[in-house]
Design a protein around this motif. Structure first.
Motif, PDB file in Angstrom:
ATOM      1  N   CYS A  11      31.703  -5.817  58.758  1.00  0.00           N
ATOM      2  CA  CYS A  11      32.260  -4.503  59.058  1.00  0.00           C
ATOM      3  C   CYS A  11      31.610  -3.489  58.120  1.00  0.00           C
ATOM      4  O   CYS A  11      32.111  -3.218  57.030  1.00  0.00           O
ATOM      5  CB  CYS A  11      33.773  -4.538  58.871  1.00  0.00           C
ATOM      6  N   ALA A  12      30.470  -2.943  58.535  1.00  0.00           N
ATOM      7  CA  ALA A  12      29.684  -2.118  57.621  1.00  0.00           C
ATOM      8  C   ALA A  12      28.749  -1.213  58.414  1.00  0.00           C
ATOM      9  O   ALA A  12      28.485  -1.432  59.603  1.00  0.00           O
ATOM     10  CB  ALA A  12      28.881  -2.998  56.663  1.00  0.00           C
ATOM     11  N   VAL A  13      28.246  -0.178  57.724  1.00  0.00           N
ATOM     12  CA  VAL A  13      27.315   0.785  58.304  1.00  0.00           C
ATOM     13  C   VAL A  13      26.162   0.985  57.338  1.00  0.00           C
ATOM     14  O   VAL A  13      26.364   1.052  56.123  1.00  0.00           O
ATOM     15  CB  VAL A  13      28.006   2.144  58.563  1.00  0.00           C
ATOM     16  N   THR A  14      24.953   1.089  57.867  1.00  0.00           N
ATOM     17  CA  THR A  14      23.820   1.532  57.068  1.00  0.00           C
ATOM     18  C   THR A  14      23.071   2.611  57.823  1.00  0.00           C
ATOM     19  O   THR A  14      22.880   2.514  59.040  1.00  0.00           O
ATOM     20  CB  THR A  14      22.872   0.374  56.703  1.00  0.00           C
ATOM     21  N   VAL A  15      22.682   3.650  57.094  1.00  0.00           N
ATOM     22  CA  VAL A  15      21.830   4.703  57.651  1.00  0.00           C
ATOM     23  C   VAL A  15      20.390   4.337  57.338  1.00  0.00           C
ATOM     24  O   VAL A  15      20.052   4.016  56.191  1.00  0.00           O
ATOM     25  CB  VAL A  15      22.191   6.075  57.054  1.00  0.00           C
ATOM     26  N   LEU A  16      19.532   4.380  58.353  1.00  0.00           N
ATOM     27  CA  LEU A  16      18.135   3.996  58.173  1.00  0.00           C
ATOM     28  C   LEU A  16      17.236   5.182  57.850  1.00  0.00           C
ATOM     29  O   LEU A  16      16.114   5.006  57.382  1.00  0.00           O
ATOM     30  CB  LEU A  16      17.614   3.285  59.424  1.00  0.00           C
ATOM     31  N   GLY A  17      17.728   6.396  58.093  1.00  0.00           N
ATOM     32  CA  GLY A  17      16.947   7.605  57.900  1.00  0.00           C
ATOM     33  C   GLY A  17      17.115   8.520  59.097  1.00  0.00           C
ATOM     34  O   GLY A  17      17.368   8.057  60.214  1.00  0.00           O
ATOM     35  N   GLY A  18      16.979   9.839  58.870  1.00  0.00           N
ATOM     36  CA  GLY A  18      17.274  10.766  59.950  1.00  0.00           C
ATOM     37  C   GLY A  18      18.685  10.527  60.456  1.00  0.00           C
ATOM     38  O   GLY A  18      19.611  10.316  59.670  1.00  0.00           O
ATOM     39  N   PRO A  19      18.897  10.519  61.773  1.00  0.00           N
ATOM     40  CA  PRO A  19      20.236  10.295  62.319  1.00  0.00           C
ATOM     41  C   PRO A  19      20.552   8.822  62.561  1.00  0.00           C
ATOM     42  O   PRO A  19      21.670   8.492  62.947  1.00  0.00           O
ATOM     43  CB  PRO A  19      20.171  11.018  63.663  1.00  0.00           C
ATOM     44  N   THR A  20      19.577   7.953  62.357  1.00  0.00           N
ATOM     45  CA  THR A  20      19.689   6.578  62.846  1.00  0.00           C
ATOM     46  C   THR A  20      20.553   5.725  61.927  1.00  0.00           C
ATOM     47  O   THR A  20      20.298   5.649  60.721  1.00  0.00           O
ATOM     48  CB  THR A  20      18.297   5.956  62.990  1.00  0.00           C
ATOM     49  N   ALA A  21      21.560   5.091  62.506  1.00  0.00           N
ATOM     50  CA  ALA A  21      22.445   4.217  61.747  1.00  0.00           C
ATOM     51  C   ALA A  21      22.661   2.924  62.509  1.00  0.00           C
ATOM     52  O   ALA A  21      22.568   2.874  63.739  1.00  0.00           O
ATOM     53  CB  ALA A  21      23.787   4.896  61.486  1.00  0.00           C
ATOM     54  N   VAL A  22      22.940   1.866  61.749  1.00  0.00           N
ATOM     55  CA  VAL A  22      23.336   0.577  62.310  1.00  0.00           C
ATOM     56  C   VAL A  22      24.785   0.356  61.922  1.00  0.00           C
ATOM     57  O   VAL A  22      25.153   0.457  60.748  1.00  0.00           O
ATOM     58  CB  VAL A  22      22.449  -0.566  61.794  1.00  0.00           C
ATOM     59  N   ILE A  23      25.605   0.082  62.929  1.00  0.00           N
ATOM     60  CA  ILE A  23      27.033  -0.136  62.735  1.00  0.00           C
ATOM     61  C   ILE A  23      27.337  -1.567  63.160  1.00  0.00           C
ATOM     62  O   ILE A  23      27.204  -1.910  64.335  1.00  0.00           O
ATOM     63  CB  ILE A  23      27.859   0.853  63.575  1.00  0.00           C
ATOM     64  N   ASP A  24      27.707  -2.410  62.215  1.00  0.00           N
ATOM     65  CA  ASP A  24      28.130  -3.776  62.523  1.00  0.00           C
ATOM     66  C   ASP A  24      29.648  -3.791  62.537  1.00  0.00           C
ATOM     67  O   ASP A  24      30.304  -3.614  61.501  1.00  0.00           O
ATOM     68  CB  ASP A  24      27.591  -4.758  61.482  1.00  0.00           C
ATOM     69  N   LEU A  25      30.220  -3.975  63.729  1.00  0.00           N
ATOM     70  CA  LEU A  25      31.652  -3.828  63.918  1.00  0.00           C
ATOM     71  C   LEU A  25      32.093  -4.752  65.048  1.00  0.00           C
ATOM     72  O   LEU A  25      31.441  -4.813  66.092  1.00  0.00           O
ATOM     73  CB  LEU A  25      31.962  -2.372  64.288  1.00  0.00           C
ATOM     74  N   ALA A  26      33.180  -5.482  64.822  1.00  0.00           N
ATOM     75  CA  ALA A  26      33.760  -6.347  65.857  1.00  0.00           C
ATOM     76  C   ALA A  26      32.769  -7.402  66.349  1.00  0.00           C
ATOM     77  O   ALA A  26      32.801  -7.812  67.505  1.00  0.00           O
ATOM     78  CB  ALA A  26      34.271  -5.516  67.031  1.00  0.00           C
ATOM     79  N   GLY A  27      31.883  -7.834  65.466  1.00  0.00           N
ATOM     80  CA  GLY A  27      30.874  -8.826  65.833  1.00  0.00           C
ATOM     81  C   GLY A  27      29.701  -8.255  66.593  1.00  0.00           C
ATOM     82  O   GLY A  27      28.803  -8.997  66.998  1.00  0.00           O
ATOM     83  N   LEU A  28      29.693  -6.948  66.812  1.00  0.00           N
ATOM     84  CA  LEU A  28      28.641  -6.282  67.579  1.00  0.00           C
ATOM     85  C   LEU A  28      27.669  -5.569  66.649  1.00  0.00           C
ATOM     86  O   LEU A  28      28.069  -5.031  65.615  1.00  0.00           O
ATOM     87  CB  LEU A  28      29.258  -5.251  68.541  1.00  0.00           C
ATOM     88  N   ARG A  29      26.407  -5.543  67.030  1.00  0.00           N
ATOM     89  CA  ARG A  29      25.421  -4.706  66.344  1.00  0.00           C
ATOM     90  C   ARG A  29      25.177  -3.462  67.193  1.00  0.00           C
ATOM     91  O   ARG A  29      24.692  -3.533  68.324  1.00  0.00           O
ATOM     92  CB  ARG A  29      24.118  -5.463  66.098  1.00  0.00           C
ATOM     93  N   ILE A  30      25.553  -2.326  66.645  1.00  0.00           N
ATOM     94  CA  ILE A  30      25.489  -1.036  67.331  1.00  0.00           C
ATOM     95  C   ILE A  30      24.481  -0.155  66.614  1.00  0.00           C
ATOM     96  O   ILE A  30      24.496  -0.069  65.381  1.00  0.00           O
ATOM     97  CB  ILE A  30      26.885  -0.368  67.333  1.00  0.00           C
ATOM     98  N   VAL A  31      23.619   0.497  67.361  1.00  0.00           N
ATOM     99  CA  VAL A  31      22.625   1.416  66.779  1.00  0.00           C
ATOM    100  C   VAL A  31      22.878   2.803  67.356  1.00  0.00           C
ATOM    101  O   VAL A  31      22.994   2.970  68.575  1.00  0.00           O
ATOM    102  CB  VAL A  31      21.186   0.967  67.087  1.00  0.00           C
ATOM    103  N   SER A  32      22.973   3.799  66.475  1.00  0.00           N
ATOM    104  CA  SER A  32      23.183   5.163  66.937  1.00  0.00           C
ATOM    105  C   SER A  32      21.911   5.983  66.753  1.00  0.00           C
ATOM    106  O   SER A  32      21.228   5.879  65.729  1.00  0.00           O
ATOM    107  CB  SER A  32      24.349   5.819  66.191  1.00  0.00           C
ATOM    108  N   ASP A  33      21.589   6.787  67.749  1.00  0.00           N
ATOM    109  CA  ASP A  33      20.445   7.705  67.759  1.00  0.00           C
ATOM    110  C   ASP A  33      19.181   7.054  67.178  1.00  0.00           C
ATOM    111  O   ASP A  33      18.688   7.437  66.116  1.00  0.00           O
ATOM    112  CB  ASP A  33      20.796   8.987  67.004  1.00  0.00           C
ATOM    113  N   PRO A  34      18.629   6.061  67.877  1.00  0.00           N
ATOM    114  CA  PRO A  34      17.487   5.311  67.337  1.00  0.00           C
ATOM    115  C   PRO A  34      16.206   6.142  67.279  1.00  0.00           C
ATOM    116  O   PRO A  34      15.770   6.711  68.289  1.00  0.00           O
ATOM    117  CB  PRO A  34      17.340   4.136  68.308  1.00  0.00           C
ATOM    118  N   THR A  35      15.602   6.216  66.098  1.00  0.00           N
ATOM    119  CA  THR A  35      14.312   6.894  65.892  1.00  0.00           C
ATOM    120  C   THR A  35      13.453   6.011  64.998  1.00  0.00           C
ATOM    121  O   THR A  35      13.787   5.802  63.833  1.00  0.00           O
ATOM    122  CB  THR A  35      14.512   8.278  65.234  1.00  0.00           C
TER     123      THR A  35
END
Length: 268
Positions: A11-35
């Motif tokens: 249950c964690a979030v990491t920002v990769l740079g710019g708007p792009t983040a990886v959200i690991d939640l509920a066993g799912l790997r979620i990526v927001s605004d991939p760049t």
């Protein structure tokens, strides 16, 4: 940039740079605004730094969230390729029509259920509004300022409720989200005071640092993870300004402006 795999978290979030983040939640790997494109000119915008890791380090992605597809600082060529290969992309209706399969368009306040991988039912994704510029900016035929932008609220049993703002500059909109979803615990906020001289007299297209701190106060969240504040020349405020704004607001304890690629854990 590293090719080392980004380890799965509970249950964690990491920002990769710019708007792009990886959200690991509920066993799912979620990526927001991939760049994931290399630095360099992208139309009228210029990228100055790449992400903390490339898309090959992410492993299988279960869900991609795209706040909007028209600007390369929120969805670029390699980000689009990642999105198109994912089993599901959630975004606004206009963006979904342009992206095509596997994108699904959600109007504000609509919900979509995603089966969790931890065996506890579904993750609920609610689309929420965003205003990509000043409140008094000229609206297009669809009623949008600048373009359609969608934020998201992620929720489910036993996990923290997470708000992903997208490129929103409006405190009024944050307040509306907070009224409708009063139990938000974590906010991933797009900051950076993005400015383009030819748009809205150069006024911010995303929240500046003071408004980001104000959004944190309105939401009453315990964790704020800023994104969208570095890596592009049109982002006019960075981490230093964010830290000052949160300090002046007495909210430094909620700000998690960690180094890109490092995890912010959402449970104590």
């Amino acid at each position: 940039m590293t090719h080392t795999g980004l380890s799965r978290q509970e249950c964690a979030v990491t920002v990769l740079g710019g708007p792009t983040a990886v959200i690991d939640l509920a066993g799912l790997r979620i990526v927001s605004d991939p760049t994931f494109d290399e630095p360099g000119p992208q139309g009228y915008l210029t990228k100055t730094a790449g992400p903390a890791c490339d898309e090959n380090a992410l492993g299988p992605v279960d869900l991609v969230l795209v706040s909007h597809d028209l600007h390369p600082d929120n969805l670029d060529g390699r980000g689009r390729t990642l999105a198109e290969a994912a089993p599901l992309v959630l975004t606004g209706p206009q963006s979904a029509a342009r992206i095509g399969a596997p994108a699904r368009g959600l109007v504000p306040w609509a919900r979509h259920s995603v089966p969790r991988r931890d065996g506890d039912g579904d993750l609920t994704v609610m689309a929420v509004p965003a205003v990509h510029g000043p409140e008094d900016g000229e609206r297009d035929a669809n009623g949008d300022i600048n373009c359609e932008v969608t934020g998201f609220v992620l929720s489910g049993d036993g996990i923290p409720t997470v708000y992903v703002s997208g490129d929103n500059a409006s405190i009024r909109t944050v307040a509306e989200v907070s009224r409708r979803v009063p139990d938000i615990q974590v906010a991933l906020l797009h900051a950076g005071a993005a400015r383009v001289a030819t748009k809205f007299e150069g006024r911010p297209l995303s929240m500046d640092s003071r408004r980001t701190a104000a959004a944190a106060a309105v939401l009453g969240v315990g964790i704020v993870i800023p994104a969208h504040y570095d890596g592009w020349t049109h982002f006019s405020e960075g981490r230093d300004e964010l830290e000052v704004a949160f300090h002046e607001a007495g909210l430094s304890s909620v700000l998690r402006a960690s180094a890109h690629g490092s995890w912010v854990h959402l449970r104590p």
